[in-house]
Enzyme design. Structure first.
Site, mmCIF file in Angstrom:
data_model
loop_
_atom_site.group_PDB
_atom_site.id
_atom_site.type_symbol
_atom_site.label_atom_id
_atom_site.label_comp_id
_atom_site.label_asym_id
_atom_site.label_seq_id
_atom_site.Cartn_x
_atom_site.Cartn_y
_atom_site.Cartn_z
ATOM 1 N N TYR A 176 0.819 -1.007 0.143
ATOM 2 C CA TYR A 176 0.304 0.071 -0.347
ATOM 3 C C TYR A 176 1.027 1.380 0.081
ATOM 4 O O TYR A 176 0.497 1.728 -0.637
ATOM 5 C CB TYR A 176 -0.879 -0.114 1.559
ATOM 6 C CG TYR A 176 -1.925 1.462 1.365
ATOM 7 C CD1 TYR A 176 -2.706 1.223 0.867
ATOM 8 C CD2 TYR A 176 -1.777 1.855 2.686
ATOM 9 C CE1 TYR A 176 -3.462 2.516 1.062
ATOM 10 C CE2 TYR A 176 -2.330 2.708 3.378
ATOM 11 C CZ TYR A 176 -3.694 3.382 2.320
ATOM 12 O OH TYR A 176 -4.406 4.481 2.669
ATOM 13 N N LYS A 180 1.261 3.932 -2.689
ATOM 14 C CA LYS A 180 1.300 5.326 -2.711
ATOM 15 C C LYS A 180 1.933 6.494 -3.022
ATOM 16 O O LYS A 180 1.958 7.881 -3.331
ATOM 17 C CB LYS A 180 0.315 5.362 -1.053
ATOM 18 C CG LYS A 180 -0.554 4.913 -0.549
ATOM 19 C CD LYS A 180 -1.644 6.584 -1.672
ATOM 20 C CE LYS A 180 -3.376 5.941 -0.988
ATOM 21 N NZ LYS A 180 -4.526 6.425 -1.837
HETATM 22 N N1 LIG Z 1 -9.149 5.605 5.905
HETATM 23 C C1 LIG Z 1 -7.922 5.744 6.431
HETATM 24 O O1 LIG Z 1 -7.335 6.031 7.867
HETATM 25 C C2 LIG Z 1 -7.004 6.493 5.214
HETATM 26 C C3 LIG Z 1 -5.172 6.536 6.020
HETATM 27 C C4 LIG Z 1 -5.041 7.161 4.975
HETATM 28 C C5 LIG Z 1 -5.073 7.183 4.122
HETATM 29 N N2 LIG Z 1 -6.247 7.012 3.215
HETATM 30 C C6 LIG Z 1 -6.738 7.175 1.697
HETATM 31 O O2 LIG Z 1 -8.323 7.439 1.078
HETATM 32 C C7 LIG Z 1 -8.901 7.247 0.284
HETATM 33 C C8 LIG Z 1 -10.175 6.467 0.875
HETATM 34 O O3 LIG Z 1 -9.913 5.705 2.271
HETATM 35 P P1 LIG Z 1 -11.214 4.704 2.606
HETATM 36 O O4 LIG Z 1 -11.016 4.506 3.757
HETATM 37 O O5 LIG Z 1 -12.823 5.933 2.265
HETATM 38 O O6 LIG Z 1 -11.509 3.860 1.327
HETATM 39 P P2 LIG Z 1 -12.755 2.675 0.994
HETATM 40 O O7 LIG Z 1 -13.960 3.108 2.317
HETATM 41 O O8 LIG Z 1 -11.885 1.134 1.128
HETATM 42 O O9 LIG Z 1 -12.957 3.436 -0.206
HETATM 43 C C9 LIG Z 1 -12.015 3.018 -1.448
HETATM 44 C C10 LIG Z 1 -13.092 3.827 -2.282
HETATM 45 O O10 LIG Z 1 -12.226 3.517 -3.937
HETATM 46 C C11 LIG Z 1 -13.001 2.672 -4.667
HETATM 47 N N3 LIG Z 1 -12.292 2.352 -5.034
HETATM 48 C C12 LIG Z 1 -11.584 1.165 -5.234
HETATM 49 N N4 LIG Z 1 -10.360 0.712 -6.713
HETATM 50 C C13 LIG Z 1 -10.887 1.048 -7.553
HETATM 51 C C14 LIG Z 1 -10.891 1.733 -9.327
HETATM 52 N N5 LIG Z 1 -10.140 1.072 -9.354
HETATM 53 N N6 LIG Z 1 -11.170 2.277 -9.611
HETATM 54 C C15 LIG Z 1 -12.093 3.444 -8.483
HETATM 55 N N7 LIG Z 1 -12.067 3.434 -7.803
HETATM 56 C C16 LIG Z 1 -11.953 2.340 -7.205
HETATM 57 C C17 LIG Z 1 -14.311 2.012 -4.126
HETATM 58 O O11 LIG Z 1 -15.113 1.885 -4.771
HETATM 59 P P3 LIG Z 1 -15.988 0.052 -4.818
HETATM 60 O O12 LIG Z 1 -16.994 0.718 -3.707
HETATM 61 O O13 LIG Z 1 -16.910 -0.248 -6.125
HETATM 62 O O14 LIG Z 1 -14.523 -0.512 -4.055
HETATM 63 C C18 LIG Z 1 -14.349 3.541 -3.018
HETATM 64 O O15 LIG Z 1 -15.286 4.371 -2.991
HETATM 65 C C19 LIG Z 1 -7.597 5.713 -0.072
HETATM 66 O O16 LIG Z 1 -6.863 6.732 -0.927
HETATM 67 C C20 LIG Z 1 -6.866 5.274 1.233
HETATM 68 O O17 LIG Z 1 -5.956 5.422 0.678
HETATM 69 C C21 LIG Z 1 -7.517 6.315 4.249
#
Ligand SMILES: NC(=O)c1ccc[n+]([C@@H]2O[C@H](COP(=O)([O-])OP(=O)(O)OC[C@H]3O[C@@H](n4cnc5c(N)ncnc54)[C@H](OP(=O)(O)O)[C@@H]3O)[C@@H](O)[C@H]2O)c1
Length: 281
Positions: A176, A180
């Protein structure tokens, strides 16, 4: 009035972007998602605003990104987020199968214990993160260049910061973090290319946000241990760490960071946290 395009808007932080950015009825917010029907139903049930539009967009499919929205206003911001979960390529027999990121919460030495699985995860993550975002940025550039805000925001992670990894000994989330970090570089390269056209590219980490991924009842014992060790390190890194933020808190902070950012202020190609600094928690 502004227009924002949010890729990865079906749930979690991306869905919260849709909600917050559409609060002003003058704004147009376009969500790019893999499953349009399901997201439209969720938007109707939980947001229900006529200024939110959902269209198909999959980082793994160049053709889906090519069908970019015609609708936009004078100001356009593109926000891209997705997790490392990625559908396998179309030609794969297991088309609908989703890689579950087995190494997210375990240690890098496990990379050698199941070589093919981890290689697949690294390669698929790279394809989705790096190749997918290069396509996305190129295909959306005509729209961005027509706008006034001209901002492209990649939602990154503090996991990609080298000092953070080393000082806090963050061994988890290997593939991951690699994906990134590579995409942060893509963002900086695009910034170098399009700075003269006034387009700002930034990578922003949203902090540690509760989007349901770390529910202990859904983790394996090994993942639970990895997550526990990670949280203990975060507590040490920031002694006042209270635990995870809500998506609402995180998105408010991220929007405030990119709204204040500009090329003139030296923000081109930068990689910062939801605080606008290198403090990731
Ligand atoms: N949550 C945290 O603590 C955290 C911390 C640091 C960074 N982040 C970053 O913040 C972002 C959002 O995190 P989150 O926790 O909200 O993630 P999440 O709940 O897993 O949501 C991920 C989103 O990305 C979409 N996605 C995955 N693969 C894709 C693709 N090939 N094309 C288009 N869309 C795609 C998913 O769509 P589907 O519904 O179709 O699967 C979903 O809408 C991510 O980039 C993550 O790395 C999160």
């Amino acid at each position: 009035m502004s227009s924002s395009v949010v890729l990865g808007a079906s749930r979690g932080i991306g869905f919260e972007f849709l909600r917050q950015l559409s609060l002003d009825p003058a704004n147009i917010v376009i969500g790019l998602v893999r499953d349009v029907k399901t997201t439209e139903s969720k938007v109707t049930a939980e947001i229900n605003r006529s200024n939110v539009h959902i269209i198909h967009g999959d980082l793994d499919s160049y053709d889906s990104l090519k069908a970019r929205p015609k609708r936009s206003s004078q100001e356009t911001v593109l926000i891209t987020l997705h997790r490392k979960q990625a559908k396998l390529p179309q030609e794969s027999p297991a088309e609908a199968w989703t890689i579950s990121s087995p190494t997210e919460l375990v240690f890098p030495k496990t990379l050698t214990s199941s070589a093919s699985e981890n290689k697949e995860e690294l390669m698929t993550g790279f394809k989705t993160n790096v190749v997918g975002n290069v396509h996305l940025f190129n295909l959306f550039m005509p729209l961005i260049l027509k706008g006034q805000q001209k901002k492209v925001i990649f939602i990154s992670s503090g996991h990609a910061d080298l000092d953070f990894i080393s000082k806090c000994e963050v061994e988890v989330s290997g593939p991951y973090a690699v994906g990134k970090a590579a995409t942060n570089t893509v963002v900086a390269k695009f910034g170098a290319e399009y700075g003269n056209d006034g387009v700002l590219f930034m990578s922003i980490s949203p902090g540690v946000v509760d989007t349901g991924h770390f529910d202990p009842t859904k983790l394996t014992e090994q993942e639970r241990q990895g997550f526990g060790a990670f949280m203990a390190k975060m507590q040490k890194y920031v002694p006042h760490f209270q635990g995870m933020m809500t998506p609402e808190e995180s998105v408010k902070a991220v929007v405030s960071v990119y709204e204040k950012a500009s090329i003139a202020n030296g923000d081109q190609g930068s990689f910062v946290s939801h605080r606008g600094t290198k403090q990731w928690i």
